[in-house]
Motif scaffolding. Structure first.
Motif, PDB file in Angstrom:
ATOM      1  N   TRP A   1       0.835  -1.204   0.000  1.00 48.97           N
ATOM      2  CA  TRP A   1       0.000   0.000   0.000  1.00 48.97           C
ATOM      3  C   TRP A   1       0.871   1.255   0.000  1.00 48.97           C
ATOM      4  CZ3 TRP A   1      -1.585   2.723   4.878  1.00 48.97           C
ATOM      5  CH2 TRP A   1      -2.525   3.728   4.644  1.00 48.97           C
ATOM      6  N   LEU A   2       1.852   1.292   0.889  1.00 49.82           N
ATOM      7  CA  LEU A   2       2.751   2.448   0.943  1.00 49.82           C
ATOM      8  C   LEU A   2       3.578   2.580  -0.333  1.00 49.82           C
ATOM      9  CD1 LEU A   2       4.053   2.370   4.622  1.00 49.82           C
ATOM     10  CD2 LEU A   2       2.236   3.774   3.644  1.00 49.82           C
ATOM     11  N   ALA A   3       4.022   1.449  -0.883  1.00 50.93           N
ATOM     12  CA  ALA A   3       4.794   1.482  -2.123  1.00 50.93           C
ATOM     13  C   ALA A   3       3.948   2.027  -3.272  1.00 50.93           C
ATOM     14  CB  ALA A   3       5.315   0.089  -2.465  1.00 50.93           C
ATOM     15  N   TYR A   4       2.703   1.608  -3.349  1.00 55.81           N
ATOM     16  CA  TYR A   4       1.816   2.099  -4.409  1.00 55.81           C
ATOM     17  C   TYR A   4       1.601   3.601  -4.287  1.00 55.81           C
ATOM     18  CZ  TYR A   4      -2.153   2.523  -7.545  1.00 55.81           C
ATOM     19  OH  TYR A   4      -2.978   2.910  -8.571  1.00 55.81           O
ATOM     20  N   LEU A   5       1.383   4.065  -3.079  1.00 55.51           N
ATOM     21  CA  LEU A   5       1.148   5.495  -2.875  1.00 55.51           C
ATOM     22  C   LEU A   5       2.388   6.335  -3.181  1.00 55.51           C
ATOM     23  CD1 LEU A   5      -0.990   5.478   0.390  1.00 55.51           C
ATOM     24  CD2 LEU A   5      -1.774   5.929  -1.946  1.00 55.51           C
ATOM     25  N   SER A   6       3.561   5.829  -2.885  1.00 56.70           N
ATOM     26  CA  SER A   6       4.776   6.618  -3.068  1.00 56.70           C
ATOM     27  C   SER A   6       5.398   6.449  -4.459  1.00 56.70           C
ATOM     28  CB  SER A   6       5.812   6.245  -1.999  1.00 56.70           C
ATOM     29  OG  SER A   6       6.225   4.902  -2.156  1.00 56.70           O
ATOM     30  N   TRP A   7       4.940   5.502  -5.241  1.00 58.35           N
ATOM     31  CA  TRP A   7       5.549   5.151  -6.521  1.00 58.35           C
ATOM     32  C   TRP A   7       5.803   6.345  -7.448  1.00 58.35           C
ATOM     33  CZ3 TRP A   7       7.682   0.563  -7.494  1.00 58.35           C
ATOM     34  CH2 TRP A   7       8.062   0.277  -8.814  1.00 58.35           C
ATOM     35  N   PRO A   8       4.838   7.238  -7.680  1.00 62.18           N
ATOM     36  CA  PRO A   8       5.084   8.323  -8.638  1.00 62.18           C
ATOM     37  C   PRO A   8       6.215   9.275  -8.238  1.00 62.18           C
ATOM     38  CG  PRO A   8       2.745   8.150  -8.187  1.00 62.18           C
ATOM     39  CD  PRO A   8       3.448   7.259  -7.211  1.00 62.18           C
ATOM     40  N   SER A   9       6.507   9.375  -6.965  1.00 62.15           N
ATOM     41  CA  SER A   9       7.538  10.326  -6.522  1.00 62.15           C
ATOM     42  C   SER A   9       8.910   9.678  -6.363  1.00 62.15           C
ATOM     43  CB  SER A   9       7.124  10.961  -5.195  1.00 62.15           C
ATOM     44  OG  SER A   9       7.052   9.976  -4.190  1.00 62.15           O
ATOM     45  N   LEU A  10       9.048   8.407  -6.722  1.00 63.88           N
ATOM     46  CA  LEU A  10      10.303   7.686  -6.515  1.00 63.88           C
ATOM     47  C   LEU A  10      11.183   7.697  -7.748  1.00 63.88           C
ATOM     48  CD1 LEU A  10       8.942   4.497  -4.740  1.00 63.88           C
ATOM     49  CD2 LEU A  10      10.054   6.448  -3.676  1.00 63.88           C
ATOM     50  N   GLY A  11      12.480   7.618  -7.500  1.00 66.58           N
ATOM     51  CA  GLY A  11      13.441   7.397  -8.573  1.00 66.58           C
ATOM     52  C   GLY A  11      13.612   5.902  -8.795  1.00 66.58           C
ATOM     53  N   LEU A  12      14.499   5.545  -9.700  1.00 67.23           N
ATOM     54  CA  LEU A  12      14.714   4.143 -10.043  1.00 67.23           C
ATOM     55  C   LEU A  12      15.159   3.320  -8.828  1.00 67.23           C
ATOM     56  CD1 LEU A  12      14.839   1.917 -12.167  1.00 67.23           C
ATOM     57  CD2 LEU A  12      17.191   2.630 -12.642  1.00 67.23           C
ATOM     58  N   GLY A  13      16.078   3.867  -8.024  1.00 72.83           N
ATOM     59  CA  GLY A  13      16.570   3.133  -6.858  1.00 72.83           C
ATOM     60  C   GLY A  13      15.476   2.837  -5.849  1.00 72.83           C
ATOM     61  N   GLY A  14      14.623   3.820  -5.580  1.00 72.78           N
ATOM     62  CA  GLY A  14      13.512   3.621  -4.656  1.00 72.78           C
ATOM     63  C   GLY A  14      12.514   2.593  -5.161  1.00 72.78           C
ATOM     64  N   ARG A  15      12.258   2.622  -6.451  1.00 77.76           N
ATOM     65  CA  ARG A  15      11.326   1.650  -7.040  1.00 77.76           C
ATOM     66  C   ARG A  15      11.890   0.232  -6.969  1.00 77.76           C
ATOM     67  NH1 ARG A  15       8.653   4.803 -12.260  1.00 77.76           N
ATOM     68  NH2 ARG A  15       7.620   6.381 -10.980  1.00 77.76           N
ATOM     69  N   LEU A  16      13.174   0.096  -7.291  1.00 77.09           N
ATOM     70  CA  LEU A  16      13.795  -1.232  -7.234  1.00 77.09           C
ATOM     71  C   LEU A  16      13.791  -1.781  -5.813  1.00 77.09           C
ATOM     72  CD1 LEU A  16      16.834  -0.821  -9.669  1.00 77.09           C
ATOM     73  CD2 LEU A  16      14.747  -2.142 -10.039  1.00 77.09           C
ATOM     74  N   LEU A  17      14.083  -0.926  -4.840  1.00 81.97           N
ATOM     75  CA  LEU A  17      14.084  -1.355  -3.445  1.00 81.97           C
ATOM     76  C   LEU A  17      12.696  -1.832  -3.016  1.00 81.97           C
ATOM     77  CD1 LEU A  17      15.749  -1.611  -0.861  1.00 81.97           C
ATOM     78  CD2 LEU A  17      15.065   0.712  -0.299  1.00 81.97           C
ATOM     79  N   ARG A  18      11.655  -1.113  -3.399  1.00 78.33           N
ATOM     80  CA  ARG A  18      10.291  -1.506  -3.031  1.00 78.33           C
ATOM     81  C   ARG A  18       9.876  -2.794  -3.716  1.00 78.33           C
ATOM     82  NH1 ARG A  18      11.133   3.447  -1.858  1.00 78.33           N
ATOM     83  NH2 ARG A  18       9.931   4.628  -0.347  1.00 78.33           N
ATOM     84  N   VAL A  19      10.238  -2.959  -4.979  1.00 79.63           N
ATOM     85  CA  VAL A  19       9.923  -4.205  -5.690  1.00 79.63           C
ATOM     86  C   VAL A  19      10.642  -5.377  -5.022  1.00 79.63           C
ATOM     87  CG1 VAL A  19      10.216  -5.448  -7.864  1.00 79.63           C
ATOM     88  CG2 VAL A  19       9.331  -3.115  -7.880  1.00 79.63           C
ATOM     89  N   ALA A  20      11.918  -5.187  -4.678  1.00 72.48           N
ATOM     90  CA  ALA A  20      12.674  -6.259  -4.012  1.00 72.48           C
ATOM     91  C   ALA A  20      12.033  -6.628  -2.674  1.00 72.48           C
ATOM     92  CB  ALA A  20      14.124  -5.822  -3.811  1.00 72.48           C
ATOM     93  N   MET A  21      11.613  -5.638  -1.906  1.00 70.42           N
ATOM     94  CA  MET A  21      10.968  -5.907  -0.614  1.00 70.42           C
ATOM     95  C   MET A  21       9.667  -6.663  -0.803  1.00 70.42           C
ATOM     96  SD  MET A  21      10.849  -5.827   2.599  1.00 70.42           S
ATOM     97  CE  MET A  21      11.680  -4.606   3.535  1.00 70.42           C
TER      98      MET A  21
END
Length: 114
Positions: free
Chosen positions: A79-99
């Protein structure tokens, strides 16, 4: 009258994604009240403490109870990853996908899928 225990909302940030439509807009609108509640009414340490306890239960209990605990963490983090997705860079997105992948594997293992 405001309670002394309430934290004010942060300044300068938009909660809603500009120009969002469809599913994103609906999720953001439905998430506004719970996010505001978590930020203003719940002490800062409660959510991380509950998530750590649930994650530890997911690791420690090699049965369906551990799976439910891991699944609860997966839903919250997703839920938090979905909400924050548009404001993330590539590193943040990769970290959330890995988690999220890690939590899916943990929950599946506890439910006996592996």
């Amino acid at each position: 009258m405001a309670s002394k225990n309430k934290r004010p909302l942060p300044q300068g940030e938009q909660f809603f994604t500009p120009g969002a439509s469809g599913l994103r807009k609906a999720v953001e609108q439905r998430s506004a009240v719970p996010m505001t509640f978590l930020f203003t009414q719940v002490p800062k340490w409660v959510a991380p403490a509950v998530l750590v306890i649930l994650l530890l239960a997911g690791f420690a209990l090699a049965n369906w109870v551990g799976g439910v605990a891991a699944l609860a963490v997966l839903v919250f983090v997703g839920w938090l990853a979905y909400l924050s997705w548009p404001s993330l860079g590539l590193g943040g997105r990769l970290l959330r996908v890995a988690m999220l992948v890690f939590l899916v594997i943990l929950a599946a293992d506890r439910f006996g899928a592996f």
